[in-house]
Design a protein around this motif. Structure first.
Motif, PDB file in Angstrom:
ATOM      1  N   ARG A  19       0.952  -1.034   0.011  1.00  0.00           N
ATOM      2  CA  ARG A  19       0.069  -0.121  -0.023  1.00  0.00           C
ATOM      3  C   ARG A  19       0.736   1.236   0.197  1.00  0.00           C
ATOM      4  NH1 ARG A  19      -5.111  -1.172   4.249  1.00  0.00           N
ATOM      5  NH2 ARG A  19      -5.939  -2.987   2.992  1.00  0.00           N
ATOM      6  N   LYS A  20       2.127   1.223   0.633  1.00  0.00           N
ATOM      7  CA  LYS A  20       2.875   2.229   0.611  1.00  0.00           C
ATOM      8  C   LYS A  20       4.539   1.850   0.145  1.00  0.00           C
ATOM      9  CE  LYS A  20       0.765   4.578   4.536  1.00  0.00           C
ATOM     10  NZ  LYS A  20       1.005   5.099   5.883  1.00  0.00           N
ATOM     11  N   PRO A  21       4.426   1.420  -1.183  1.00  0.00           N
ATOM     12  CA  PRO A  21       5.686   0.939  -1.574  1.00  0.00           C
ATOM     13  C   PRO A  21       6.771   2.166  -1.576  1.00  0.00           C
ATOM     14  CG  PRO A  21       4.121   1.476  -3.507  1.00  0.00           C
ATOM     15  CD  PRO A  21       3.181   1.558  -2.118  1.00  0.00           C
ATOM     16  N   ALA A  22       7.935   1.786  -2.214  1.00  0.00           N
ATOM     17  CA  ALA A  22       9.097   2.988  -2.241  1.00  0.00           C
ATOM     18  C   ALA A  22       8.593   3.884  -3.250  1.00  0.00           C
ATOM     19  CB  ALA A  22      10.342   2.150  -2.622  1.00  0.00           C
ATOM     20  N   LYS A  23       8.949   5.122  -3.291  1.00  0.00           N
ATOM     21  CA  LYS A  23       8.593   6.212  -4.268  1.00  0.00           C
ATOM     22  C   LYS A  23       9.539   5.801  -5.387  1.00  0.00           C
ATOM     23  CE  LYS A  23       7.103   9.897  -1.130  1.00  0.00           C
ATOM     24  NZ  LYS A  23       7.230  11.081  -0.838  1.00  0.00           N
ATOM     25  N   ARG A  24      10.579   5.350  -5.264  1.00  0.00           N
ATOM     26  CA  ARG A  24      11.504   4.935  -6.319  1.00  0.00           C
ATOM     27  C   ARG A  24      12.310   4.005  -5.923  1.00  0.00           C
ATOM     28  NH1 ARG A  24      15.388   9.870  -8.027  1.00  0.00           N
ATOM     29  NH2 ARG A  24      16.366   8.323  -9.119  1.00  0.00           N
ATOM     30  N   LEU A  25      12.727   3.202  -6.816  1.00  0.00           N
ATOM     31  CA  LEU A  25      13.820   2.127  -6.590  1.00  0.00           C
ATOM     32  C   LEU A  25      15.362   2.770  -6.602  1.00  0.00           C
ATOM     33  CD1 LEU A  25      12.616  -0.654  -9.004  1.00  0.00           C
ATOM     34  CD2 LEU A  25      11.968  -0.345  -6.589  1.00  0.00           C
ATOM     35  N   LYS A  26      16.253   2.146  -5.794  1.00  0.00           N
ATOM     36  CA  LYS A  26      17.330   2.475  -5.794  1.00  0.00           C
ATOM     37  C   LYS A  26      18.450   1.748  -7.203  1.00  0.00           C
ATOM     38  CE  LYS A  26      18.023   2.951  -0.841  1.00  0.00           C
ATOM     39  NZ  LYS A  26      17.952   4.539  -1.018  1.00  0.00           N
ATOM     40  N   GLY A  27      19.243   2.621  -7.674  1.00  0.00           N
ATOM     41  CA  GLY A  27      19.620   2.343  -9.142  1.00  0.00           C
ATOM     42  C   GLY A  27      20.769   1.326  -9.202  1.00  0.00           C
ATOM     43  N   GLY A  28      21.080   0.818  -7.682  1.00  0.00           N
ATOM     44  CA  GLY A  28      22.205  -0.108  -7.665  1.00  0.00           C
ATOM     45  C   GLY A  28      22.218  -1.373  -8.613  1.00  0.00           C
ATOM     46  N   ILE A  29      21.151  -2.034  -8.491  1.00  0.00           N
ATOM     47  CA  ILE A  29      20.746  -2.915  -9.508  1.00  0.00           C
ATOM     48  C   ILE A  29      20.896  -3.191 -10.990  1.00  0.00           C
ATOM     49  CG2 ILE A  29      18.256  -2.634  -9.833  1.00  0.00           C
ATOM     50  CD1 ILE A  29      19.464  -6.277  -9.549  1.00  0.00           C
ATOM     51  N   ALA A  30      20.714  -1.743 -11.354  1.00  0.00           N
ATOM     52  CA  ALA A  30      21.000  -1.441 -12.854  1.00  0.00           C
ATOM     53  C   ALA A  30      22.123  -1.436 -13.153  1.00  0.00           C
ATOM     54  CB  ALA A  30      20.084  -0.425 -13.314  1.00  0.00           C
ATOM     55  N   LYS A  31      22.994  -0.850 -12.140  1.00  0.00           N
ATOM     56  CA  LYS A  31      24.490  -0.369 -12.429  1.00  0.00           C
ATOM     57  C   LYS A  31      25.018  -1.703 -12.217  1.00  0.00           C
ATOM     58  CE  LYS A  31      25.932   2.874 -12.732  1.00  0.00           C
ATOM     59  NZ  LYS A  31      26.232   3.724 -14.011  1.00  0.00           N
ATOM     60  N   LEU A  32      24.987  -2.608 -11.379  1.00  0.00           N
ATOM     61  CA  LEU A  32      25.591  -3.897 -11.270  1.00  0.00           C
ATOM     62  C   LEU A  32      25.361  -4.620 -12.575  1.00  0.00           C
ATOM     63  CD1 LEU A  32      24.808  -5.053  -7.799  1.00  0.00           C
ATOM     64  CD2 LEU A  32      27.229  -4.748  -8.621  1.00  0.00           C
ATOM     65  N   ALA A  33      24.063  -4.778 -13.321  1.00  0.00           N
ATOM     66  CA  ALA A  33      23.649  -5.235 -14.487  1.00  0.00           C
ATOM     67  C   ALA A  33      24.586  -4.734 -15.510  1.00  0.00           C
ATOM     68  CB  ALA A  33      22.299  -5.055 -14.773  1.00  0.00           C
ATOM     69  N   GLU A  34      24.869  -3.482 -15.602  1.00  0.00           N
ATOM     70  CA  GLU A  34      25.362  -2.722 -16.866  1.00  0.00           C
ATOM     71  C   GLU A  34      26.942  -3.367 -16.587  1.00  0.00           C
ATOM     72  OE1 GLU A  34      26.679   1.755 -18.181  1.00  0.00           O
ATOM     73  OE2 GLU A  34      25.415   1.492 -16.448  1.00  0.00           O
ATOM     74  N   LEU A  35      27.482  -3.002 -15.469  1.00  0.00           N
ATOM     75  CA  LEU A  35      28.838  -3.389 -15.248  1.00  0.00           C
ATOM     76  C   LEU A  35      29.455  -4.802 -15.427  1.00  0.00           C
ATOM     77  CD1 LEU A  35      29.761  -1.049 -12.369  1.00  0.00           C
ATOM     78  CD2 LEU A  35      30.112  -0.893 -14.889  1.00  0.00           C
ATOM     79  N   SER A  36      28.237  -5.774 -15.195  1.00  0.00           N
ATOM     80  CA  SER A  36      28.597  -6.940 -15.399  1.00  0.00           C
ATOM     81  C   SER A  36      27.947  -7.859 -16.423  1.00  0.00           C
ATOM     82  CB  SER A  36      28.008  -7.947 -14.059  1.00  0.00           C
ATOM     83  OG  SER A  36      26.473  -7.772 -14.203  1.00  0.00           O
ATOM     84  N   GLY A  37      27.170  -7.041 -17.206  1.00  0.00           N
ATOM     85  CA  GLY A  37      26.575  -7.772 -18.341  1.00  0.00           C
ATOM     86  C   GLY A  37      25.812  -8.813 -17.822  1.00  0.00           C
ATOM     87  N   VAL A  38      25.177  -9.195 -16.471  1.00  0.00           N
ATOM     88  CA  VAL A  38      24.243 -10.141 -16.063  1.00  0.00           C
ATOM     89  C   VAL A  38      22.860  -9.757 -16.065  1.00  0.00           C
ATOM     90  CG1 VAL A  38      23.941 -11.610 -14.041  1.00  0.00           C
ATOM     91  CG2 VAL A  38      26.277 -10.947 -14.626  1.00  0.00           C
ATOM     92  N   PRO A  39      21.915 -10.806 -16.550  1.00  0.00           N
ATOM     93  CA  PRO A  39      20.695 -10.641 -16.450  1.00  0.00           C
ATOM     94  C   PRO A  39      20.010 -10.607 -15.290  1.00  0.00           C
ATOM     95  CG  PRO A  39      21.114 -12.851 -16.901  1.00  0.00           C
ATOM     96  CD  PRO A  39      22.420 -12.061 -17.082  1.00  0.00           C
TER      97      PRO A  39
END
Length: 226
Positions: A150-170
């Protein structure tokens, strides 16, 4: 010692032996430590019967690196993720949780990666990247803490995307629901639930780019979990 006390002791011993064997049979992941394998099996039994867990197995590859992202509505969530996976999972967790007395040794054994608050995440980030390079599975809760649907985070933290970008991992997104009272930490483990975990197809965030990756994760982890 009277006969009643003796019988109680014998029953306790037989129960503990039964529990040990049942937990080892339920264990499906080799964590590299006998006691942790026992806890893995016990966890799966506990989640299945006490929390009436229904899930779609996370479609992780049999080998090789993977990132796993989930919404975070209670302290039960990491255990549900583990129970839905057939590979060891290394979680990024807050330093204060990692340092909890009595639990720290378990967190170390299963390879949890502590993250310091206040933006000092470089060490945890390097450790996570190294784990991915070693072919391991790394899991994050991009909301950055427990948030109810009902009260989710307003925005997600971008660490997951940065890890995916740097590692090339899905990235493999999953959503959790069916928790009776959301927002609880330890108490969520002790209250029976009808826990559910839904798995989604992998996201190639390295190709999508940070912005599109975060937009899709937001739709899956935040909007679809409401």
């Amino acid at each position: 010692m009277d006969i009643t006390t003796l019988l109680i002791i014998i029953l306790i011993i037989f129960f503990l032996l039964w529990l040990w064997q049942a937990s080892l049979r339920a264990n499906v992941v080799d964590w590299g430590h006998g006691w942790i394998n026992f806890l893995d099996g016990f966890l799966r039994l506990f989640i299945k019967y006490f929390h009436r867990f229904q899930y779609q197995p996370v479609p992780l590859p049999e080998t090789g690196p993977a990132l796993l992202a989930a919404n975070h509505i209670s302290g039960l969530d990491p255990l549900l993720v583990i129970a839905a996976c057939k590979r060891p999972v290394r979680f990024l967790i807050a330093q204060e949780q990692y340092d909890r007395i009595g639990l720290n040794w378990v967190f170390k054994k299963v390879g949890c990666i502590p993250v310091q608050r206040g933006g000092r995440v470089e060490k945890a980030f390097r450790t996570a990247l190294q784990a991915l390079e070693n072919g391991e599975v790394v899991a994050l809760f991009p909301e950055g803490g427990i948030h109810t649907r009902r009260k989710p985070a307003k925005r997600l933290k971008g660490g997951i995307a940065k890890l995916a970008e740097l590692s090339g991992v899905p990235v493999y997104p999953v959503t959790i629901d069916g928790i009776l009272i959301e927002g609880l930490n330890v108490l969520a483990l002790l209250m029976p639930n009808r826990a559910r975990l839904t798995s989604y197809p992998e996201l190639d965030c390295a190709s999508l780019g940070d912005k599109e990756c975060m937009a899709r994760l937001t739709r899956l982890l935040v909007q679809s979990a409401k």
